[in-house]
Design a protein around this motif. Structure first.
Motif, PDB file in Angstrom:
ATOM      1  N   GLY A   1       4.777  -6.493  -0.478  1.00  0.00           N
ATOM      2  CA  GLY A   1       3.322  -6.665  -0.442  1.00  0.00           C
ATOM      3  C   GLY A   1       2.899  -7.681   0.611  1.00  0.00           C
TER       4      GLY A   1
ATOM      5  N   HIS B   1       0.752  -6.162   3.792  1.00  0.00           N
ATOM      6  CA  HIS B   1      -0.661  -6.533   3.732  1.00  0.00           C
ATOM      7  C   HIS B   1      -0.955  -8.003   4.053  1.00  0.00           C
ATOM      8  CE1 HIS B   1      -4.845  -6.123   2.559  1.00  0.00           C
ATOM      9  NE2 HIS B   1      -4.715  -7.235   1.879  1.00  0.00           N
ATOM     10  N   ALA B   2      -0.399  -8.918   3.279  1.00  0.00           N
ATOM     11  CA  ALA B   2      -0.836 -10.321   3.369  1.00  0.00           C
ATOM     12  C   ALA B   2      -0.497 -10.965   4.717  1.00  0.00           C
ATOM     13  CB  ALA B   2      -0.214 -11.124   2.224  1.00  0.00           C
TER      14      ALA B   2
ATOM     15  N   ARG C   1      -2.710  -9.099  -3.714  1.00  0.00           N
ATOM     16  CA  ARG C   1      -3.414  -8.557  -2.565  1.00  0.00           C
ATOM     17  C   ARG C   1      -4.898  -8.916  -2.592  1.00  0.00           C
ATOM     18  NH1 ARG C   1      -2.522  -3.489   0.251  1.00  0.00           N
ATOM     19  NH2 ARG C   1      -4.446  -2.802   1.221  1.00  0.00           N
TER      20      ARG C   1
END
Lengths: 170, 170, 170, 170
Positions: free
Chosen positions: A43, A47-48, A139
């Protein structure tokens, strides 16, 4: 941890993408986006981390300082600094990244423990006066992050306005 | 390498997600998707590896065998088997993955050299008779991959039809 | 059009998703997101309209008013109000939408002409005092939009702070 | 409807993107992708129509014929041929599209009724011999569609192989 306390300082055993170690005191007056990640956290990777890098590239000029913190709490042998360095190179990460300090006898590193982070990714926003304003695990979508950053950035205009001056930003 | 030659066998020093080492001879009769990757290659992580995993999960029952090959040709210390093992766990990879054999004095591992791969990700398709039918460097989109797999899978129906029998697949 | 002028009022011949017509005067004190679109404009349908709807659903409670304006300047017979009504239903649009007033002998409707819009989608932000603060043609990404909205929303805190009160928002 | 029956012919009151009306008989020997849609169906607009257009652009040369069928069963006044024409222009659709024939006293048009379609989008695949091989309501992902098309396209090689000739495709 309440979101209006003063943010505690992070501890890093090593830094990448910066000539000198970074600390809170020297960044007073700026809005800080601190994101805790692990290079093998999917994740974070999908995303981050790219989201943080994008804030760095697009909004550093507006007063946002983006700092990554490599908070390894599992698979320690797979995520040593030598691996992190290769990762940052391959993913073209240009914002400063510190390695959270290992604590003796604790799989969880020092800053992660100090902030009470629940895992990775964790996103932290610190305002221009050093107060902790957001602490979120998981997220965060772009619009919400933009909204929060916009609000924190606007707080400068407020102070400056009180001094008879106003800065407009696009 | 021409796409109608017999595919050479891969060499792996270690396997994950399989009880026994895999080789071409034992897979004759199946369509093989062999994908070469590095765990710190961003195009592999974002696209090629999840795509391969998806083929494994959805089409193994139709006769497709998916095999990953960890072809480390850079940042060797960052991508040792212990790191790969953590990576496969974190990314929930369930298809078999072999570690391409290191060659003495050569940063490029043996199978990567043997196949003449240009980098990662590389996708290779081998038909039911062991012939190399596709060898592509870079991102391959889902529709094109599905199209090629569908064609190779249909070649069984062809042979079987010649023997007076036909198999319908979903 | 300068971004610090007072925003001119829009003109609508018909409204959907609201009991009463909306105008600028009654919305003073709120941040207004006005988006001009056409129901057959693909960039509007894939990005601008769902983005506006999302702001409506997530930030109406924070003081953002989202208004759509159907500014038909081409294919007029294909985008009559009866078609727009079906479109809004099928796409589950819940924010108020006005139909820009047709101008005699001009393919471009009145508000579109008044604001000097270059096409669709066009995004306009109006601050709590009625000033035009953003006027952008084309796709705007979520983070940038969030940033601008956050800044405009924070301006209330500024005013209120001057009156000895501060409002914190999440 | 069983997927191995002969596909019934479609009926269209009007065609776009083709000089002459299309029917099944003249397409014998080709693989046909027939997709039923409505111009105000959001799942059609975001996924099914661009997917069909892409098959048309990339695989027409391999023997796939893509045909759209505008099966309006709701909001009839909003989706007249004049609106469809504007839609096809704005969305840059280049594959042939027929307008399903309205049936007196029935909101559901003739071909939709004949095929027993449940709604839009519906995807139908017809093989080189005119048999119905797939009939699916809803979103179909790219890999699965590629797989099915690849299998149907390969059936030519099979027949041709029986005649002593083989065609390889990319």
């Amino acid at each position: 941890m309440s979101e209006m306390l003063m943010a505690p300082d992070w501890q890093a055993s090593r830094w990448f993408n910066t000539q000198t170690p970074l600390n809170l005191a020297q960044l007073r007056g700026r809005v800080i986006l601190l994101h805790a990640f692990q290079m093998l956290c999917s994740g974070c990777v999908s995303h981050a981390i790219p989201q943080a890098e994008r804030v760095h590239r697009e909004y550093a000029g507006d007063g946002v300082v983006v700092i990554g913190l490599h908070t390894v709490f599992e698979h320690h042998t797979a995520m040593m600094p030598v691996a992190l360095e290769a990762f940052l190179h391959e993913y073209r990460i240009t914002h400063p990244v510190g390695v959270d300090v290992a604590a003796a006898g604790d799989p969880i590193p020092a800053t992660m423990r100090l902030y009470g982070m629940r895992g990775t990714p964790t996103l932290i926003l610190i305002d221009r006066t050093g107060k902790l304003r957001l602490h979120e695990f998981g997220r965060m979508d772009d619009m919400k992050l933009g909204m929060r950053l916009g609000q924190l950035l606007a707080e400068e205009a407020e102070v400056v306005a009180g001094q008879g001056r106003r800065i407009e930003r696009r």
